[in-house]
Design a protein around this motif. Structure first.
Motif, PDB file in Angstrom:
ATOM      1  N   ARG A  71       2.081   9.071   2.691  1.00 27.45           N
ATOM      2  CA  ARG A  71       3.420   8.308   1.783  1.00 27.45           C
ATOM      3  C   ARG A  71       3.883   7.151   2.850  1.00 27.45           C
ATOM      4  O   ARG A  71       3.722   5.958   2.131  1.00 27.45           O
ATOM      5  CB  ARG A  71       4.260   9.608   2.127  1.00 27.45           C
ATOM      6  N   TRP A  72       3.278   6.825   4.386  1.00 28.56           N
ATOM      7  CA  TRP A  72       3.823   6.424   4.826  1.00 28.56           C
ATOM      8  C   TRP A  72       3.176   4.440   4.652  1.00 28.56           C
ATOM      9  O   TRP A  72       3.867   3.654   3.607  1.00 28.56           O
ATOM     10  CB  TRP A  72       4.379   6.118   6.029  1.00 28.56           C
ATOM     11  N   LYS A  73       1.732   4.640   4.395  1.00 30.80           N
ATOM     12  CA  LYS A  73       0.913   3.661   3.978  1.00 30.80           C
ATOM     13  C   LYS A  73       0.847   3.658   2.823  1.00 30.80           C
ATOM     14  O   LYS A  73       1.037   1.893   2.584  1.00 30.80           O
ATOM     15  CB  LYS A  73      -0.232   3.853   4.680  1.00 30.80           C
ATOM     16  N   GLU A  74       1.283   4.576   1.779  1.00 29.53           N
ATOM     17  CA  GLU A  74       0.364   3.993   0.255  1.00 29.53           C
ATOM     18  C   GLU A  74       2.274   3.451  -0.359  1.00 29.53           C
ATOM     19  O   GLU A  74       1.523   3.354  -2.218  1.00 29.53           O
ATOM     20  CB  GLU A  74      -0.319   5.185  -0.342  1.00 29.53           C
ATOM     21  N   PHE A  75       2.942   4.271   0.098  1.00 28.33           N
ATOM     22  CA  PHE A  75       4.279   3.705  -1.144  1.00 28.33           C
ATOM     23  C   PHE A  75       5.405   2.862   0.161  1.00 28.33           C
ATOM     24  O   PHE A  75       5.947   2.255  -1.375  1.00 28.33           O
ATOM     25  CB  PHE A  75       4.313   5.286  -1.670  1.00 28.33           C
ATOM     26  N   GLN A  76       5.933   3.722   0.916  1.00 26.81           N
ATOM     27  CA  GLN A  76       7.199   3.511   1.822  1.00 26.81           C
ATOM     28  C   GLN A  76       6.860   2.332   1.951  1.00 26.81           C
ATOM     29  O   GLN A  76       7.951   1.270   2.357  1.00 26.81           O
ATOM     30  CB  GLN A  76       7.591   4.287   1.933  1.00 26.81           C
ATOM     31  N   LEU A  77       5.882   1.056   2.837  1.00 27.39           N
ATOM     32  CA  LEU A  77       5.923   0.560   3.094  1.00 27.39           C
ATOM     33  C   LEU A  77       5.483  -0.321   2.099  1.00 27.39           C
ATOM     34  O   LEU A  77       6.171  -1.869   3.187  1.00 27.39           O
ATOM     35  CB  LEU A  77       4.810   0.315   4.027  1.00 27.39           C
ATOM     36  N   PHE A  94      -5.013   0.188  12.938  1.00 28.17           N
ATOM     37  CA  PHE A  94      -6.322   0.458  12.582  1.00 28.17           C
ATOM     38  C   PHE A  94      -5.590   0.380  10.629  1.00 28.17           C
ATOM     39  O   PHE A  94      -6.778   0.140  10.244  1.00 28.17           O
ATOM     40  CB  PHE A  94      -6.726   1.562  12.643  1.00 28.17           C
ATOM     41  N   VAL A  95      -4.472   1.023   9.741  1.00 34.79           N
ATOM     42  CA  VAL A  95      -4.518   1.648   9.217  1.00 34.79           C
ATOM     43  C   VAL A  95      -3.487   0.401   8.332  1.00 34.79           C
ATOM     44  O   VAL A  95      -2.644   0.436   8.584  1.00 34.79           O
ATOM     45  CB  VAL A  95      -4.730   2.778   8.072  1.00 34.79           C
ATOM     46  N   SER A  96      -4.092  -0.163   6.773  1.00 38.41           N
ATOM     47  CA  SER A  96      -2.677  -1.268   6.277  1.00 38.41           C
ATOM     48  C   SER A  96      -2.963  -0.421   4.563  1.00 38.41           C
ATOM     49  O   SER A  96      -3.721   0.043   4.285  1.00 38.41           O
ATOM     50  CB  SER A  96      -3.931  -2.922   5.823  1.00 38.41           C
ATOM     51  N   PRO A  97      -2.125  -0.589   4.420  1.00 41.01           N
ATOM     52  CA  PRO A  97      -1.888   0.143   2.416  1.00 41.01           C
ATOM     53  C   PRO A  97      -3.154  -0.262   1.844  1.00 41.01           C
ATOM     54  O   PRO A  97      -3.902  -1.664   1.647  1.00 41.01           O
ATOM     55  CB  PRO A  97      -0.637  -0.598   2.325  1.00 41.01           C
ATOM     56  N   ALA A  98      -3.762   0.802   1.248  1.00 40.99           N
ATOM     57  CA  ALA A  98      -4.849   0.506   0.083  1.00 40.99           C
ATOM     58  C   ALA A  98      -4.078  -0.074  -1.518  1.00 40.99           C
ATOM     59  O   ALA A  98      -5.307  -0.826  -1.649  1.00 40.99           O
ATOM     60  CB  ALA A  98      -5.300   1.814  -0.302  1.00 40.99           C
ATOM     61  N   ALA A  99      -2.842  -0.232  -1.374  1.00 44.05           N
ATOM     62  CA  ALA A  99      -2.101  -1.373  -2.689  1.00 44.05           C
ATOM     63  C   ALA A  99      -1.979  -2.757  -1.950  1.00 44.05           C
ATOM     64  O   ALA A  99      -2.481  -2.869  -1.739  1.00 44.05           O
ATOM     65  CB  ALA A  99      -0.938  -0.658  -2.703  1.00 44.05           C
ATOM     66  N   SER A 100      -2.253  -3.096  -3.910  1.00 40.84           N
ATOM     67  CA  SER A 100      -2.865  -4.534  -3.653  1.00 40.84           C
ATOM     68  C   SER A 100      -1.187  -5.324  -2.940  1.00 40.84           C
ATOM     69  O   SER A 100      -0.341  -4.592  -3.455  1.00 40.84           O
ATOM     70  CB  SER A 100      -2.938  -5.579  -5.067  1.00 40.84           C
ATOM     71  N   LEU A 101      -1.678  -5.794  -2.029  1.00 42.76           N
ATOM     72  CA  LEU A 101       0.344  -6.882  -1.311  1.00 42.76           C
ATOM     73  C   LEU A 101      -0.170  -8.690  -1.741  1.00 42.76           C
ATOM     74  O   LEU A 101      -0.783  -8.420  -1.587  1.00 42.76           O
ATOM     75  CB  LEU A 101       0.536  -6.560   0.020  1.00 42.76           C
ATOM     76  N   PRO A 102       1.048  -8.936  -1.941  1.00 45.03           N
ATOM     77  CA  PRO A 102       1.238 -10.098  -1.831  1.00 45.03           C
ATOM     78  C   PRO A 102       1.260 -10.640  -0.637  1.00 45.03           C
ATOM     79  O   PRO A 102       1.212 -12.274  -0.873  1.00 45.03           O
ATOM     80  CB  PRO A 102       2.365 -10.247  -2.195  1.00 45.03           C
ATOM     81  N   LEU A 132      -9.509   5.567   5.442  1.00 43.66           N
ATOM     82  CA  LEU A 132      -8.220   4.741   5.126  1.00 43.66           C
ATOM     83  C   LEU A 132      -8.774   3.685   5.647  1.00 43.66           C
ATOM     84  O   LEU A 132      -7.989   2.467   5.044  1.00 43.66           O
ATOM     85  CB  LEU A 132      -7.278   5.952   5.888  1.00 43.66           C
ATOM     86  N   ILE A 133      -9.087   3.506   6.134  1.00 40.45           N
ATOM     87  CA  ILE A 133      -8.992   1.768   6.991  1.00 40.45           C
ATOM     88  C   ILE A 133     -10.111   0.937   6.031  1.00 40.45           C
ATOM     89  O   ILE A 133      -9.769  -0.061   6.223  1.00 40.45           O
ATOM     90  CB  ILE A 133     -10.203   1.702   8.261  1.00 40.45           C
ATOM     91  N   ARG A 134     -10.834   1.581   5.809  1.00 38.64           N
ATOM     92  CA  ARG A 134     -12.072   0.441   4.691  1.00 38.64           C
ATOM     93  C   ARG A 134     -11.263  -0.017   3.584  1.00 38.64           C
ATOM     94  O   ARG A 134     -11.064  -0.580   2.918  1.00 38.64           O
ATOM     95  CB  ARG A 134     -12.685   1.763   4.403  1.00 38.64           C
ATOM     96  N   LYS A 135     -10.249   1.148   2.952  1.00 40.23           N
ATOM     97  CA  LYS A 135      -9.915   0.625   1.916  1.00 40.23           C
ATOM     98  C   LYS A 135      -8.004   0.090   2.132  1.00 40.23           C
ATOM     99  O   LYS A 135      -7.668  -1.159   1.439  1.00 40.23           O
ATOM    100  CB  LYS A 135      -9.254   2.225   1.173  1.00 40.23           C
ATOM    101  N   GLY A 136      -8.274  -0.137   3.316  1.00 40.79           N
ATOM    102  CA  GLY A 136      -7.040  -1.407   3.529  1.00 40.79           C
ATOM    103  C   GLY A 136      -7.707  -2.663   3.728  1.00 40.79           C
ATOM    104  O   GLY A 136      -6.815  -3.473   3.983  1.00 40.79           O
ATOM    105  N   LEU A 137      -9.162  -2.722   4.047  1.00 38.88           N
ATOM    106  CA  LEU A 137      -8.996  -3.981   4.375  1.00 38.88           C
ATOM    107  C   LEU A 137      -9.352  -4.694   2.926  1.00 38.88           C
ATOM    108  O   LEU A 137     -10.964  -4.584   2.073  1.00 38.88           O
ATOM    109  CB  LEU A 137     -10.809  -4.099   4.910  1.00 38.88           C
ATOM    110  N   LYS A 138      -8.119  -5.533   2.001  1.00 35.97           N
ATOM    111  CA  LYS A 138      -8.797  -5.911   1.070  1.00 35.97           C
ATOM    112  C   LYS A 138      -8.132  -7.409   1.249  1.00 35.97           C
ATOM    113  O   LYS A 138      -7.138  -6.956   2.014  1.00 35.97           O
ATOM    114  CB  LYS A 138      -8.277  -5.143   0.152  1.00 35.97           C
ATOM    115  N   GLU A 139      -8.152  -7.964  -0.219  1.00 36.79           N
ATOM    116  CA  GLU A 139      -7.670  -9.143   0.182  1.00 36.79           C
ATOM    117  C   GLU A 139      -7.800 -10.157   0.910  1.00 36.79           C
ATOM    118  O   GLU A 139      -8.415 -10.490   1.437  1.00 36.79           O
ATOM    119  CB  GLU A 139      -5.966  -8.886  -0.582  1.00 36.79           C
ATOM    120  N   LYS A 140      -6.275 -10.498   1.251  1.00 38.64           N
ATOM    121  CA  LYS A 140      -6.023 -12.065   2.779  1.00 38.64           C
ATOM    122  C   LYS A 140      -5.912 -11.403   4.126  1.00 38.64           C
ATOM    123  O   LYS A 140      -4.803 -10.755   4.919  1.00 38.64           O
ATOM    124  CB  LYS A 140      -5.393 -12.618   2.143  1.00 38.64           C
TER     125      LYS A 140
END
Length: 376
Positions: A71-77, A94-102, A132-140
């Motif tokens: 919940r924290w990683k994918e919604f609250q953060l 290790f983990v960054s949100p899977a959602a796109s971030l600006p 979770l780790i791989r899904k957070g490796l995206k964008e910049k």
């Protein structure tokens, strides 16, 4: 420039990752940069003291924690990012949100253990967490890791799609005064014991240390003791504490090998101040904080020749062949019998420890944060 530091994981973090997150937050406050505004998701000390999930043992409790983390990683953060509009997000767990971030992401992946040592983890949990780790490796995204050894390991398992930079961390600042009663309560005196502090994870090779120590006693007629401080491994698959306890009984080492369990900062300080030598027999590490802690206290170190430990020690420790019990025994005998060797290692260790200060730690981050182009 705004930098958002995710500190949520401090509510369950232990040992290395907890030290990393706490020391990064402390260094950011102690050594501010005029071009950077830090925003913490949580107050570090308060979050670290939260025991809501620290005693999660049942399947239901563990499931509740994982749901809270997700919940924290994918919604609250991501909601906090919308609110604060940071230029950079740092996730040190290790983990960054899977959602796109600006914003840019700096994701700290401390080591490659999940890929190198799959047998040490639950198959389902490992698959879930690496996903979770791989899904957070995206964008910049830029990956931060702790040593050149870890960087090379991550390149092998994750590839080079995202830049990976090495930032050497600072050891834990032990502010509490040394507990003057701890050694006496455990029937220890200064310079009469070897020391290891840390969890009883299988990769730490502590059964090897107990066997080598038993052989050391037989060959040297020494009365030096061995203190193995710390709690059990983080999972059933990883926990070597029962194996160590059985070895102590089988080898008749009761009263010689001390297992005080978890200890306070004051007790840690007392143990370092009184130790004859620090022994680190691990077969795999991403960094090796205890080496630097021991160096800082002027304690000579014996460590395995695992690549990260060689890198961190920088020649200031006495290395033995990883997994070689006879070699470790010989090094224990050498360290105890050679006063000049201990003195030389003490001096080298103090010099080496200065390369890993809190100021160096945060300045390396500033260099990456302020760079317009990701590190190669």
């Amino acid at each position: 420039m705004k930098v958002l530091l995710d500190l949520q994981y401090l509510n369950v973090a232990s040992t290395g990752i907890k030290t990393y997150m706490m020391e990064l937050a402390k260094a950011a406050r102690k050594y501010p940069h005029p071009l950077i505004e830090w925003i913490f998701t949580h107050e570090p000390e308060t979050q670290a003291a939260d025991k809501t999930y620290k005693s999660a043992h049942s399947k239901v409790q563990k499931l509740n924690y994982h749901l809270d983390y997700f919940r924290w990683k994918e919604f609250q953060l991501p909601d906090l990012i919308k609110k604060h509009k940071p230029d950079v997000l740092i996730c040190a767990d290790f983990v960054s949100p899977a959602a796109s971030l600006p914003c840019r992401r700096l994701t700290v992946i401390h080591d490659a253990f999940f890929w190198q040592m799959p047998k040490n983890y639950s198959k389902w949990w490992r698959k879930y967490f690496t996903s979770l780790i791989r899904k957070g490796l995206k964008e910049k995204t830029e990956i931060i890791t702790t040593s050149e050894y870890s960087r090379n390991s991550l390149l092998e398992h994750l590839g080079d799609s995202f830049p990976i930079s090495v930032v050497y961390q600072a050891p834990k600042g032990l502010k509490a005064p040394a507990d003057p009663t701890f050694l006496a309560k455990n029937r220890l005196t200064t310079q009469d014991y070897f020391l290891h502090i840390g969890t009883f994870d299988k990769r730490k090779n502590l059964p090897l240390l107990v066997k080598a120590y038993a052989e050391f006693l037989a060959k040297s007629s020494s009365d030096k003791k061995l203190v193995l401080a710390g709690g059990p491994g983080e999972s059933k698959q990883m926990n070597d504490l029962p194996a160590v306890e059985n070895l102590v009984r089988e080898c008749g080492l009761e009263g010689k090998v001390l297992l005080p369990g978890y200890i306070t900062d004051g007790e840690i300080k007392a143990l370092y101040q009184g130790a004859l030598g620090y022994i680190f027999p691990s077969e795999n590490e991403g960094f090796g904080i205890p080496i630097l802690e021991a160096f800082g206290f002027g304690v000579p170190v014996i460590h395995s020749d695992q690549q990260a430990l060689l890198e961190v020690a920088g020649g200031a420790g006495l290395s033995f062949e990883t997994g070689n019990q006879a070699d470790l025994t010989e090094k224990l005998i050498l360290l105890e019998s050679k006063t000049e060797l201990r003195s030389r290692l003490t001096q080298l260790g103090k010099i080496r420890s200065k390369d890993f200060s809190a100021q160096h730690f945060i300045e390396a981050y500033y260099q990456i944060i302020l760079s317009s182009t990701p590190a190669p």
